[in-house]
Design an enzyme around this catalytic site. Sequence first.
Site, PDB file in Angstrom:
ATOM      1  N   ASN A  94       6.628  -4.383 -53.677  1.00 24.97           N
ATOM      2  CA  ASN A  94       5.617  -4.522 -54.539  1.00 24.97           C
ATOM      3  C   ASN A  94       5.851  -5.314 -55.538  1.00 24.97           C
ATOM      4  O   ASN A  94       6.467  -5.217 -56.749  1.00 24.97           O
ATOM      5  CB  ASN A  94       5.580  -2.990 -54.964  1.00 24.97           C
ATOM      6  CG  ASN A  94       5.201  -2.072 -54.068  1.00 24.97           C
ATOM      7  OD1 ASN A  94       4.014  -1.729 -53.732  1.00 24.97           O
ATOM      8  ND2 ASN A  94       6.141  -1.284 -53.405  1.00 24.97           N
ATOM      9  N   GLU A  95       5.013  -6.346 -55.608  1.00 24.62           N
ATOM     10  CA  GLU A  95       5.224  -7.563 -56.418  1.00 24.62           C
ATOM     11  C   GLU A  95       4.513  -7.453 -57.724  1.00 24.62           C
ATOM     12  O   GLU A  95       3.634  -6.354 -57.959  1.00 24.62           O
ATOM     13  CB  GLU A  95       4.747  -8.880 -55.815  1.00 24.62           C
ATOM     14  CG  GLU A  95       5.191  -9.257 -54.539  1.00 24.62           C
ATOM     15  CD  GLU A  95       6.982  -9.915 -54.840  1.00 24.62           C
ATOM     16  OE1 GLU A  95       7.256  -9.661 -56.162  1.00 24.62           O
ATOM     17  OE2 GLU A  95       7.272 -10.548 -53.842  1.00 24.62           O
ATOM     18  N   PRO A  96       4.752  -8.077 -58.781  1.00 26.74           N
ATOM     19  CA  PRO A  96       3.733  -8.055 -59.979  1.00 26.74           C
ATOM     20  C   PRO A  96       2.505  -7.779 -59.681  1.00 26.74           C
ATOM     21  O   PRO A  96       1.953  -8.542 -58.813  1.00 26.74           O
ATOM     22  CB  PRO A  96       4.237  -9.187 -60.735  1.00 26.74           C
ATOM     23  CG  PRO A  96       5.765  -9.452 -60.288  1.00 26.74           C
ATOM     24  CD  PRO A  96       5.663  -9.176 -58.777  1.00 26.74           C
TER      25      PRO A  96
END
Length: 637
Positions: A157-159
Amino acid sequence: MVNVAATSRVPVRVFPDSELASSTVARELAAFIRQRAAEGRTAVLGLATGSSPTRVYEELVRLHREEGLSFQNVVSFNLDEYYPMAPDSLQSYVRFMREYLFDHIDIKPENVHIPDGTVPIEQVADYCRRYEQQIQEAGGIDWQLLGIGRTGHIGFNEPGSGSESRTRMITLDHITRTDAASDFYGEENVPRRALTMGVGTILEARNIVLLAWGEGKAAVVKRMVEGEPTDTVPATYLQHHPAVQAVLDEAAAAELSPQKTPWLANVPCNWQDEALVRKALTWLARRTEKPILKLTDEDYNENGLSGLLAESGPAYSINIRVFNELQHTITGWPGGKPHADDTHRPERAAPFPKRVLVFSPHPDDDVISMGGTLIRLVDQGHEVHVAYQTSGNIAVFDDEAIRFAEFVADYDEAFRFDDQPAETLYQRVVEFLENKQPGQVDSNEVQQIKGLIRRGEAKSACRYVGVPQERAHFQELPFYETGRVRKKPLSDEDIQLTMELLDRIQPQQIYAAGDLSDPHGTHRVCLAAIMQAVQRLQEEGAQWLQDCWVWLYRGAWQEWDIDRIEMAVPLSPEELTRKRRAIFKHQSQKDRPLFPGADQREFWQRAEERNRTTARIYDQLGLPEYEGIEAFVRWKF
């Protein structure tokens, strides 16, 4: 273990090292599995990949083999997988989980769930919905294990990932791909997408344990624990969870307020601890931008150090004491100055000259990390040995291997010295490398060529600094020789080889890489080999160890904090230039290292910047100004 509560938005447990932390988490997880089994219930686990949980998995395997821990009642769901990714690929998380856990325990195959990196693109959305449904059908995740990326991602879950996000396909952040580049033998080979559980899915787990090790994670851990919740750092959403804890080693916790500045975090301070006083004074001087000897009572009171002032003041008395301690760390004689009063010197005057053994995890760490000190030791007449612990072969570009194979073929053609021309070797190497797939392990011949390239460069650097060839020792520790970034665990053979070298040389001074920030973990394993070898020799009664001191340097990734430095070796402009030239002898690592890590600069640039920064800080504290400083901390075994 230390519990950190003040300023924390996430409960934190800090352990002296990742080994103790991992074994503790593994035992707690084992107790949960056994409790559920006794109740006749399943234990639904959410599992992570990456370097952080590997020691947890190894301990779970040991508990299964030696203490009868059964996984028959366990259902597992992994967080993520690269896309596309075949399950038998070297970098696949299916393979990772099998190698570290599933192939060694009695979990039922039908109870194992890992996102499938081979699902056709048009079916991914339906597949992700089904993955969510399977979690719900299993009763939800009881116990979720997490790591954390430098972007603050959990899972993949990236920025930008929202707190309600679900299992889905995502595009990997550039930093994440850079960090993964070593596993794929170059960033260009890293998949751009991945499948991951969502933040919302993770937050529905009943219990969450996040693991983080090493200085490289310290900054993002601080943001997760003490920062405001934000989708730019998805891990901060864990602050909303009622049963979450962050399990850290001291290095990963170093930036947290209770660790870094306890006097500002309402944490009781023992001002009889000289190390804490030194830490406080160097912090105060840098915060106020004053030399230590110019700090006043007002500076102490206005910056949270009134307790130190009240207990040990006035300010000038404390200033003088700490200034003298820092001044005594500086020495131009790292091997000890002969016939000198060594009362306030970091190293002993006698014996002189000393037998010195410098351990270098890779074939260039010696000159990158302590090249100036190495040159000083040689110039000052000590018997200096260098032990290259690994071959470093995976860090050589394929083109370099072809170039050297071509040289052998051309040499053989010109000087024909046997009946089997080297041209066949050249053809085999070129054919293999031209057909090599991204991430494929090199053939034995290619590994040997790449290892010889690194060995030749190390010999050249030794010649340049004045270390005779017979004092350059190439250990090629077995844990490293996999042809892959992922290495084998440290073995008894690695330790025995290290013991034999130590016992043969019987040094009075040892230098070793003491940093934990190496993204590939080799430095960490090499240090463990040395420490365990020394401890075993000590148990066996090796008398020479009584007269041996061990100094720890740090590599290209991180420097010692100024308050921890126990020996500071100043470098002149000329010595810094000589160090750079020694680094340049490692031509295969020049211009662009194969595995640069987060810092894209060349190693010599990192090393010089680090040395100059350390010197600049000493200058700012009111100490003599130098071109550069190399720093060391003593390991008192």
